[in-house]
Scaffold this active site. Sequence first.
Site, PDB file in Angstrom:
ATOM      1  N   ASP A 288     -12.208 -10.389  -0.295  1.00 44.25           N
ATOM      2  CA  ASP A 288     -13.565 -10.438   0.325  1.00 44.25           C
ATOM      3  C   ASP A 288     -14.729  -9.351  -0.425  1.00 44.25           C
ATOM      4  O   ASP A 288     -14.175  -8.604  -0.733  1.00 44.25           O
ATOM      5  CB  ASP A 288     -13.573 -10.178   1.912  1.00 44.25           C
ATOM      6  CG  ASP A 288     -12.668  -8.932   2.241  1.00 44.25           C
ATOM      7  OD1 ASP A 288     -12.782  -7.956   1.561  1.00 44.25           O
ATOM      8  OD2 ASP A 288     -12.653  -8.599   3.576  1.00 44.25           O
TER       9      ASP A 288
ATOM     10  N   GLU B 245      -6.363 -10.792  -0.871  1.00 46.06           N
ATOM     11  CA  GLU B 245      -7.090 -10.574   0.273  1.00 46.06           C
ATOM     12  C   GLU B 245      -8.498 -10.588  -0.073  1.00 46.06           C
ATOM     13  O   GLU B 245      -9.178  -9.506   0.573  1.00 46.06           O
ATOM     14  CB  GLU B 245      -6.701  -9.315   0.792  1.00 46.06           C
ATOM     15  CG  GLU B 245      -5.318  -8.998   1.377  1.00 46.06           C
ATOM     16  CD  GLU B 245      -4.675  -7.734   1.943  1.00 46.06           C
ATOM     17  OE1 GLU B 245      -5.858  -6.991   2.635  1.00 46.06           O
ATOM     18  OE2 GLU B 245      -3.554  -7.549   1.984  1.00 46.06           O
TER      19      GLU B 245
ATOM     20  N   HIS C 231     -10.497  -6.291  -1.852  1.00 46.87           N
ATOM     21  CA  HIS C 231     -11.501  -5.859  -0.643  1.00 46.87           C
ATOM     22  C   HIS C 231     -12.484  -5.339  -1.510  1.00 46.87           C
ATOM     23  O   HIS C 231     -12.395  -3.974  -1.748  1.00 46.87           O
ATOM     24  CB  HIS C 231     -10.929  -4.923   0.230  1.00 46.87           C
ATOM     25  CG  HIS C 231      -9.916  -5.659   1.096  1.00 46.87           C
ATOM     26  ND1 HIS C 231     -10.118  -6.681   2.099  1.00 46.87           N
ATOM     27  CD2 HIS C 231      -8.741  -5.660   1.338  1.00 46.87           C
ATOM     28  CE1 HIS C 231      -9.103  -7.320   2.553  1.00 46.87           C
ATOM     29  NE2 HIS C 231      -7.975  -6.324   2.316  1.00 46.87           N
TER      30      HIS C 231
ATOM     31  N   ASN D 153       1.872  -5.322  -3.051  1.00 49.39           N
ATOM     32  CA  ASN D 153       0.692  -5.408  -2.889  1.00 49.39           C
ATOM     33  C   ASN D 153      -0.117  -4.025  -2.513  1.00 49.39           C
ATOM     34  O   ASN D 153       0.176  -3.573  -1.755  1.00 49.39           O
ATOM     35  CB  ASN D 153       0.511  -6.341  -1.408  1.00 49.39           C
ATOM     36  CG  ASN D 153      -0.924  -7.147  -1.124  1.00 49.39           C
ATOM     37  OD1 ASN D 153      -1.270  -7.611  -1.904  1.00 49.39           O
ATOM     38  ND2 ASN D 153      -1.219  -6.733  -0.056  1.00 49.39           N
TER      39      ASN D 153
ATOM     40  N   GLU E 115       0.699  -1.108   0.046  1.00 49.92           N
ATOM     41  CA  GLU E 115      -0.192  -0.016  -0.140  1.00 49.92           C
ATOM     42  C   GLU E 115       0.776   1.319   0.096  1.00 49.92           C
ATOM     43  O   GLU E 115       0.573   2.155   1.001  1.00 49.92           O
ATOM     44  CB  GLU E 115      -1.144   0.005   1.220  1.00 49.92           C
ATOM     45  CG  GLU E 115      -1.718  -1.165   1.131  1.00 49.92           C
ATOM     46  CD  GLU E 115      -2.627  -1.018   2.386  1.00 49.92           C
ATOM     47  OE1 GLU E 115      -2.885  -0.386   3.308  1.00 49.92           O
ATOM     48  OE2 GLU E 115      -3.628  -2.456   2.545  1.00 49.92           O
TER      49      GLU E 115
HETATM   50  O1  G3I Z   1      -3.577  -6.977  18.985  1.00 47.28           O
HETATM   51  C1  G3I Z   1      -4.283  -5.862  19.721  1.00 47.28           C
HETATM   52  C2  G3I Z   1      -4.727  -6.299  21.049  1.00 47.28           C
HETATM   53  O2  G3I Z   1      -3.908  -6.655  21.899  1.00 47.28           O
HETATM   54  C3  G3I Z   1      -5.671  -5.120  21.604  1.00 47.28           C
HETATM   55  O3  G3I Z   1      -6.368  -5.407  22.613  1.00 47.28           O
HETATM   56  C4  G3I Z   1      -6.700  -4.740  20.421  1.00 47.28           C
HETATM   57  C5  G3I Z   1      -7.663  -3.522  20.959  1.00 47.28           C
HETATM   58  O4  G3I Z   1      -8.037  -2.698  19.745  1.00 47.28           O
HETATM   59  O5  G3I Z   1      -5.934  -4.535  19.088  1.00 47.28           O
HETATM   60  C6  G3I Z   1      -5.418  -5.536  18.601  1.00 47.28           C
HETATM   61  O6  G3I Z   1      -4.678  -5.198  17.588  1.00 47.28           O
HETATM   62  C7  G3I Z   1      -5.384  -4.981  16.131  1.00 47.28           C
HETATM   63  C8  G3I Z   1      -5.064  -6.161  15.333  1.00 47.28           C
HETATM   64  O7  G3I Z   1      -6.115  -5.826  14.139  1.00 47.28           O
HETATM   65  C9  G3I Z   1      -5.411  -7.467  15.903  1.00 47.28           C
HETATM   66  O8  G3I Z   1      -6.669  -7.752  16.121  1.00 47.28           O
HETATM   67  C10 G3I Z   1      -5.422  -3.650  15.900  1.00 47.28           C
HETATM   68  O9  G3I Z   1      -5.990  -2.744  16.795  1.00 47.28           O
HETATM   69  C11 G3I Z   1      -5.960  -3.510  14.540  1.00 47.28           C
HETATM   70  O10 G3I Z   1      -5.554  -2.443  14.028  1.00 47.28           O
HETATM   71  C12 G3I Z   1      -5.628  -4.681  13.858  1.00 47.28           C
HETATM   72  O11 G3I Z   1      -6.248  -4.544  12.531  1.00 47.28           O
HETATM   73  C13 G3I Z   1      -5.415  -5.158  11.223  1.00 47.28           C
HETATM   74  C14 G3I Z   1      -5.471  -4.097  10.313  1.00 47.28           C
HETATM   75  O12 G3I Z   1      -5.028  -4.861   9.012  1.00 47.28           O
HETATM   76  C15 G3I Z   1      -4.418  -3.220  10.721  1.00 47.28           C
HETATM   77  O13 G3I Z   1      -3.343  -4.078  10.963  1.00 47.28           O
HETATM   78  C16 G3I Z   1      -6.894  -6.291  10.779  1.00 47.28           C
HETATM   79  O14 G3I Z   1      -7.335  -7.062  11.648  1.00 47.28           O
HETATM   80  C17 G3I Z   1      -6.452  -6.687   9.486  1.00 47.28           C
HETATM   81  O15 G3I Z   1      -7.478  -7.594   8.992  1.00 47.28           O
HETATM   82  C18 G3I Z   1      -6.268  -5.865   8.721  1.00 47.28           C
HETATM   83  O16 G3I Z   1      -5.529  -6.378   7.433  1.00 47.28           O
HETATM   84  C19 G3I Z   1      -5.101  -5.404   6.321  1.00 47.28           C
HETATM   85  C20 G3I Z   1      -3.907  -5.954   5.690  1.00 47.28           C
HETATM   86  O17 G3I Z   1      -3.076  -6.363   6.330  1.00 47.28           O
HETATM   87  C21 G3I Z   1      -3.577  -5.130   4.432  1.00 47.28           C
HETATM   88  N1  G3I Z   1      -4.827  -4.819   3.474  1.00 47.28           N
HETATM   89  C22 G3I Z   1      -5.947  -4.533   4.273  1.00 47.28           C
HETATM   90  C23 G3I Z   1      -6.396  -5.204   5.268  1.00 47.28           C
HETATM   91  C24 G3I Z   1      -7.559  -4.706   5.949  1.00 47.28           C
HETATM   92  O18 G3I Z   1      -7.431  -3.438   6.561  1.00 47.28           O
END
Ligand code: G3I
Length: 347
Positions: A270, A268, A238, A202, A159
């Site tokens: 969905d 990815e 997405h 990506n 990105e």
């Molecule tokens: O792990 C912590 C946890 O300890 C805490 O309690 C909680 C509170 O909010 O947060 C947790 O971390 C979160 C993590 O997901 C695990 O659940 C982050 O806040 C949250 O920002 C994170 O979101 C992820 C996001 O990428 C950012 O990294 C999504 O699950 C994930 O599906 C998303 O995936 C991205 C791809 O990597 C790149 N392309 C887009 C895609 C969707 O946004």
Amino acid sequence: MNHQKSRLGLAVLALSLSVTPALASGQAPSLRTLASARGLLLGGAISGELFNADNPDEAATINREYNAVVAENAMKMRAIANSPDPDNYLFATADAMVASAQKNGQTVRGHTLIWHDSAPAWVYEIQEKTAMRAAMTQYITTVVKHFGNRINIWDVVNEAISDGPGNPLRNNNPFAVAGPDFIALAFRMAHAANPAARLCYNDYSVEGLNGKSNAMYALVKGLLADGVPIHGVGFQSHLDTNFSVRDSGMQANLQRFRDLGLDVQLTEVDVQMVGSGSEKEKLARQAQVYGELLSTCLAVKCSAFMMWGVSDLTSWRAGGKPLIFDGDYVKKPAYGALIKVLQTAGK
Ligand code: G3I
């Protein structure tokens, strides 16, 4: 008579060799059986739910249906490098996922090395070019070598392109401090750390022919012209049920990247259910989009079709019910659409 019998025996043998074990035993074939027969990686993102004892359906579904997996979050920089000190890198969750994949015969896509969104706070504190180049080199080298040949496909840069008009690189990327060649640097470092790995760029909103995919095309063409070791492009996909594979020009778009000699992967996928209509109608439309995405992927000889999760229960955007298994891990019409395409495309 003997001759006839032996001919019949040969015919039966040929038939039994040409059907999958699942079909031979009368069971419905899984996605992974059909995808593997085509040499296609098909799978999805796995989260901590894989190890959640309260949710055994997650692991069972992944291992029954996917021949490839990608960590939804466990290999991101924020997850691994909370501290800049490589001695303190956190690999436990990612290693457990890789071990599970190996046990279940699944290929692992590495996601992702350089991404502004997952950069930990210490990265933003680096304001000097040489220091940023050193930090990137150390991080990429350590992580790619850590996984070694357990991971032979990496999203090296994620990105980096802006969503704005003109689509240059986004201006909120901390790694840009390393210089205008920070993307090339990342690929070169990853290649040095694992010369066998297929290295991908990506991004999202690049599925069809549009300004952003044009910018991505120019970017990767330039990298190739400069001799940068880039081998593939990941189209995140997405999407939602309003997306039209045909009207977006998706096949022509994917094909132009294939014509550069690059791997094309949907990374990815969905498809959120949006708009009016009954639930049944929305499920049918979602199935149609999934089927068309996979057909288009196969038409350009893509190498991977990865979904962003497993079920609507644990999806990052669960509200839109975007995946092929519902909240109870029951197969949705979109699952059937993928099976049908795998059984019929090109035949
Ligand atoms: O792990 C912590 C946890 O300890 C805490 O309690 C909680 C509170 O909010 O947060 C947790 O971390 C979160 C993590 O997901 C695990 O659940 C982050 O806040 C949250 O920002 C994170 O979101 C992820 C996001 O990428 C950012 O990294 C999504 O699950 C994930 O599906 C998303 O995936 C991205 C791809 O990597 C790149 N392309 C887009 C895609 C969707 O946004």
